[in-house]
Scaffold this motif. Structure first.
Motif, PDB file in Angstrom:
ATOM      1  N   PHE A   1     -31.960  61.666 -54.046  1.00 32.76           N
ATOM      2  CA  PHE A   1     -30.764  62.387 -53.333  1.00 32.76           C
ATOM      3  C   PHE A   1     -31.142  63.837 -52.657  1.00 32.76           C
ATOM      4  O   PHE A   1     -31.984  64.378 -53.289  1.00 32.76           O
ATOM      5  CB  PHE A   1     -29.900  62.724 -54.419  1.00 32.76           C
ATOM      6  CG  PHE A   1     -28.564  63.517 -53.933  1.00 32.76           C
ATOM      7  CD1 PHE A   1     -27.489  62.667 -53.279  1.00 32.76           C
ATOM      8  CD2 PHE A   1     -28.352  64.891 -54.036  1.00 32.76           C
ATOM      9  CE1 PHE A   1     -26.390  63.400 -52.598  1.00 32.76           C
ATOM     10  CE2 PHE A   1     -27.522  65.533 -53.336  1.00 32.76           C
ATOM     11  CZ  PHE A   1     -26.286  64.812 -52.823  1.00 32.76           C
TER      12      PHE A   1
ATOM     13  N   TYR B   1     -22.199  60.221 -56.529  1.00 29.91           N
ATOM     14  CA  TYR B   1     -23.411  59.403 -56.223  1.00 29.91           C
ATOM     15  C   TYR B   1     -23.899  58.835 -57.496  1.00 29.91           C
ATOM     16  O   TYR B   1     -24.259  59.495 -58.359  1.00 29.91           O
ATOM     17  CB  TYR B   1     -24.365  60.195 -55.261  1.00 29.91           C
ATOM     18  CG  TYR B   1     -23.850  60.563 -53.847  1.00 29.91           C
ATOM     19  CD1 TYR B   1     -23.724  60.077 -52.793  1.00 29.91           C
ATOM     20  CD2 TYR B   1     -23.250  62.249 -53.961  1.00 29.91           C
ATOM     21  CE1 TYR B   1     -23.135  60.515 -51.629  1.00 29.91           C
ATOM     22  CE2 TYR B   1     -22.938  62.737 -52.870  1.00 29.91           C
ATOM     23  CZ  TYR B   1     -22.660  61.792 -51.513  1.00 29.91           C
ATOM     24  OH  TYR B   1     -22.102  62.548 -50.587  1.00 29.91           O
TER      25      TYR B   1
ATOM     26  N   TYR C   1     -25.357  60.570 -45.394  1.00 30.85           N
ATOM     27  CA  TYR C   1     -26.133  59.534 -46.079  1.00 30.85           C
ATOM     28  C   TYR C   1     -27.088  60.149 -46.837  1.00 30.85           C
ATOM     29  O   TYR C   1     -28.535  59.934 -46.510  1.00 30.85           O
ATOM     30  CB  TYR C   1     -26.587  58.415 -45.130  1.00 30.85           C
ATOM     31  CG  TYR C   1     -25.428  57.733 -44.428  1.00 30.85           C
ATOM     32  CD1 TYR C   1     -25.001  56.497 -45.048  1.00 30.85           C
ATOM     33  CD2 TYR C   1     -25.114  58.153 -43.358  1.00 30.85           C
ATOM     34  CE1 TYR C   1     -24.039  55.753 -44.646  1.00 30.85           C
ATOM     35  CE2 TYR C   1     -23.893  57.260 -42.680  1.00 30.85           C
ATOM     36  CZ  TYR C   1     -23.575  56.162 -43.492  1.00 30.85           C
ATOM     37  OH  TYR C   1     -22.591  55.345 -42.796  1.00 30.85           O
ATOM     38  N   PRO C   2     -26.898  61.190 -48.062  1.00 30.34           N
ATOM     39  CA  PRO C   2     -27.992  61.695 -48.417  1.00 30.34           C
ATOM     40  C   PRO C   2     -28.636  61.022 -49.878  1.00 30.34           C
ATOM     41  O   PRO C   2     -29.749  61.491 -50.314  1.00 30.34           O
ATOM     42  CB  PRO C   2     -27.140  62.929 -49.189  1.00 30.34           C
ATOM     43  CG  PRO C   2     -25.680  62.491 -49.589  1.00 30.34           C
ATOM     44  CD  PRO C   2     -25.617  61.338 -48.580  1.00 30.34           C
ATOM     45  N   LEU C   3     -28.041  59.824 -49.781  1.00 33.19           N
ATOM     46  CA  LEU C   3     -28.856  58.830 -51.097  1.00 33.19           C
ATOM     47  C   LEU C   3     -29.547  57.729 -50.443  1.00 33.19           C
ATOM     48  O   LEU C   3     -29.222  57.075 -49.378  1.00 33.19           O
ATOM     49  CB  LEU C   3     -27.883  58.215 -51.901  1.00 33.19           C
ATOM     50  CG  LEU C   3     -28.097  57.364 -53.063  1.00 33.19           C
ATOM     51  CD1 LEU C   3     -29.207  58.327 -54.040  1.00 33.19           C
ATOM     52  CD2 LEU C   3     -26.873  56.930 -53.821  1.00 33.19           C
TER      53      LEU C   3
ATOM     54  N   HIS D   1     -30.595  67.477 -51.113  1.00 30.80           N
ATOM     55  CA  HIS D   1     -29.560  68.501 -51.488  1.00 30.80           C
ATOM     56  C   HIS D   1     -29.637  69.560 -50.365  1.00 30.80           C
ATOM     57  O   HIS D   1     -30.818  70.018 -50.165  1.00 30.80           O
ATOM     58  CB  HIS D   1     -29.806  68.856 -52.795  1.00 30.80           C
ATOM     59  CG  HIS D   1     -29.030  70.172 -53.050  1.00 30.80           C
ATOM     60  ND1 HIS D   1     -27.702  70.404 -53.471  1.00 30.80           N
ATOM     61  CD2 HIS D   1     -29.406  71.560 -52.737  1.00 30.80           C
ATOM     62  CE1 HIS D   1     -27.534  71.687 -53.542  1.00 30.80           C
ATOM     63  NE2 HIS D   1     -28.456  72.447 -53.280  1.00 30.80           N
TER      64      HIS D   1
ATOM     65  N   SER E   1     -22.087  66.058 -55.950  1.00 29.89           N
ATOM     66  CA  SER E   1     -22.251  67.097 -54.632  1.00 29.89           C
ATOM     67  C   SER E   1     -21.056  67.482 -54.063  1.00 29.89           C
ATOM     68  O   SER E   1     -20.482  66.546 -53.510  1.00 29.89           O
ATOM     69  CB  SER E   1     -23.483  66.384 -53.894  1.00 29.89           C
ATOM     70  OG  SER E   1     -23.938  67.494 -52.787  1.00 29.89           O
TER      71      SER E   1
ATOM     72  N   LEU F   1     -27.350  57.154 -58.800  1.00 31.32           N
ATOM     73  CA  LEU F   1     -28.754  56.961 -58.325  1.00 31.32           C
ATOM     74  C   LEU F   1     -29.437  56.072 -59.460  1.00 31.32           C
ATOM     75  O   LEU F   1     -29.094  56.301 -60.389  1.00 31.32           O
ATOM     76  CB  LEU F   1     -29.504  58.281 -58.441  1.00 31.32           C
ATOM     77  CG  LEU F   1     -29.561  59.338 -57.287  1.00 31.32           C
ATOM     78  CD1 LEU F   1     -28.158  60.090 -57.089  1.00 31.32           C
ATOM     79  CD2 LEU F   1     -30.463  60.248 -57.383  1.00 31.32           C
TER      80      LEU F   1
ATOM     81  N   SER G   1     -34.634  55.637 -56.571  1.00 29.25           N
ATOM     82  CA  SER G   1     -33.906  56.433 -55.324  1.00 29.25           C
ATOM     83  C   SER G   1     -33.993  57.975 -55.591  1.00 29.25           C
ATOM     84  O   SER G   1     -34.444  58.449 -56.555  1.00 29.25           O
ATOM     85  CB  SER G   1     -32.547  55.788 -55.687  1.00 29.25           C
ATOM     86  OG  SER G   1     -32.112  56.325 -56.911  1.00 29.25           O
TER      87      SER G   1
END
Length: 327
Positions: A83, A75, A131-133, A85, A70, A77, A81
């Motif tokens: 993510f 990242y 912290y998008p994950l 966007h 991204s 995954l 989990s």
């Protein structure tokens, strides 16, 4: 994609370009789809090329693992989990053969049409920029999976079928709010690691970042952003440094260089076209700017395939280390 530049896609053209599969659900600006391994087939064909998507989206990995880029940040995954966007980001997914992937994406206008609070959603998603994950508990994934299954089983309503239309819209609203609840829980965990209330300077930092995301391709002057915030350039620089350890110009340069790298790596635009697209007066000025910040000329970066990306830029590194962007 042999395009002149990285295109921004709404969901329906993206799905048509990649080819629909049985089970793909698309309705009025909402896409819910899965990509599950079927023998030697690579599961994730939908984002096999880098693409800028004009939608809020969540990529779930329910089995195996996937690698996701991204805006040039990678990242990983794992199982259970997901993510988050944000609209306008460049997304590229690389999956492994054993991966099971689900994507739920909604365009902003669709979210408005089904009466979801877009401000609530935007604020929540923007808080996840650093912290998008997220990692789900098994029970949490099962809750999301049930909602996805219910929507897919209901199918796209026939024209004029008002009852089915309202059932679908209600089911999608439920899914959106379930995801918001999961995100809010994740944010609460982050706050527990850093429990002190956000200061006024941190509020200014968030406002500065919002403006930066909107204007960085045209405006590189600290004075522009300071004026938007009714601050002096010197005071804005002091606030940003106190909050993040980096100056306002560091953050501006970080965003501009990131976009330049995306264009050099993924587009067929000439370097001169990229320079003009990023509002540089000429190619020479852009080249000096790029080399000053990366150690490479634009041509060398393009020829090398972006090998110098292993170490993130200072401001990017700061974003990924701390909930508040501090070292």
């Amino acid at each position: 994609m042999n395009e002149k530049e990285i295109r921004s896609f709404s969901l329906e053209p993206l799905l048509e370009m990649c080819g629909r599969r049985p089970g793909d659900f698309y309705y009025d600006g909402c896409l819910i789809t899965s990509r599950v391994n079927t023998g030697d087939e690579v599961p994730m064909d939908l984002f096999r090329y880098p693409v800028r998507i004009d939608a809020f989206a969540v990529v779930f990995c329910s089995k195996g693992s996937i690698s996701l880029l991204s805006n040039l940040t990678r990242y990983e995954l794992g199982e259970n989990s997901f993510f988050v966007h944000l609209p306008g980001s460049i997304l590229h997914v690389e999956s492994t053969p054993d991966a099971e992937i689900y994507v739920a994406a909604c365009e902003e206008e669709f979210i408005r049409r089904i009466d979801v609070d877009i401000k609530l959603l935007s604020n929540l998603f923007l808080q996840l920029e650093r912290y998008p994950l997220l990692q789900l508990e098994p029970g949490e994934w099962e809750c999301v999976a049930r909602s996805i299954s219910e929507i897919s089983d209901e199918g796209v309503p026939e024209a004029g079928d008002l009852y089915s239309t309202e059932i679908i819209r209600s089911a999608i609203r439920v899914l959106i709010y379930k995801m918001c609840r999961l995100i809010a829980r994740h944010l609460e965990q982050v706050r527990e690691l850093s429990p002190s209330p956000r200061s006024r300077r941190e509020e200014y930092f968030q406002r500065f970042m919002t403006l930066l995301r909107q204007h960085y391709m045209r405006e590189r002057s600290v004075g522009f952003y300071a004026a938007q915030l009714n601050l002096s350039p010197k005071y804005l620089t002091t606030l940003i440094r106190q909050t993040t350890g980096h100056t306002a110009i560091n953050w501006i340069d970080d965003y501009v260089i990131l976009e330049a790298k995306n264009m050099l790596r993924y587009s067929t635009m000439s370097i001169q076209e990229i320079a003009y697209c990023l509002n540089f007066s000429n190619q020479s000025f852009f080249g000096k700017y790029f080399k000053n910040h990366t150690g490479q000329t634009p041509s060398a970066y393009r020829m090398g395939g972006g090998a110098a990306d292993a170490a993130p830029a200072p401001a990017t590194a700061a974003r990924r280390r701390s909930p508040r962007g501090r070292r």
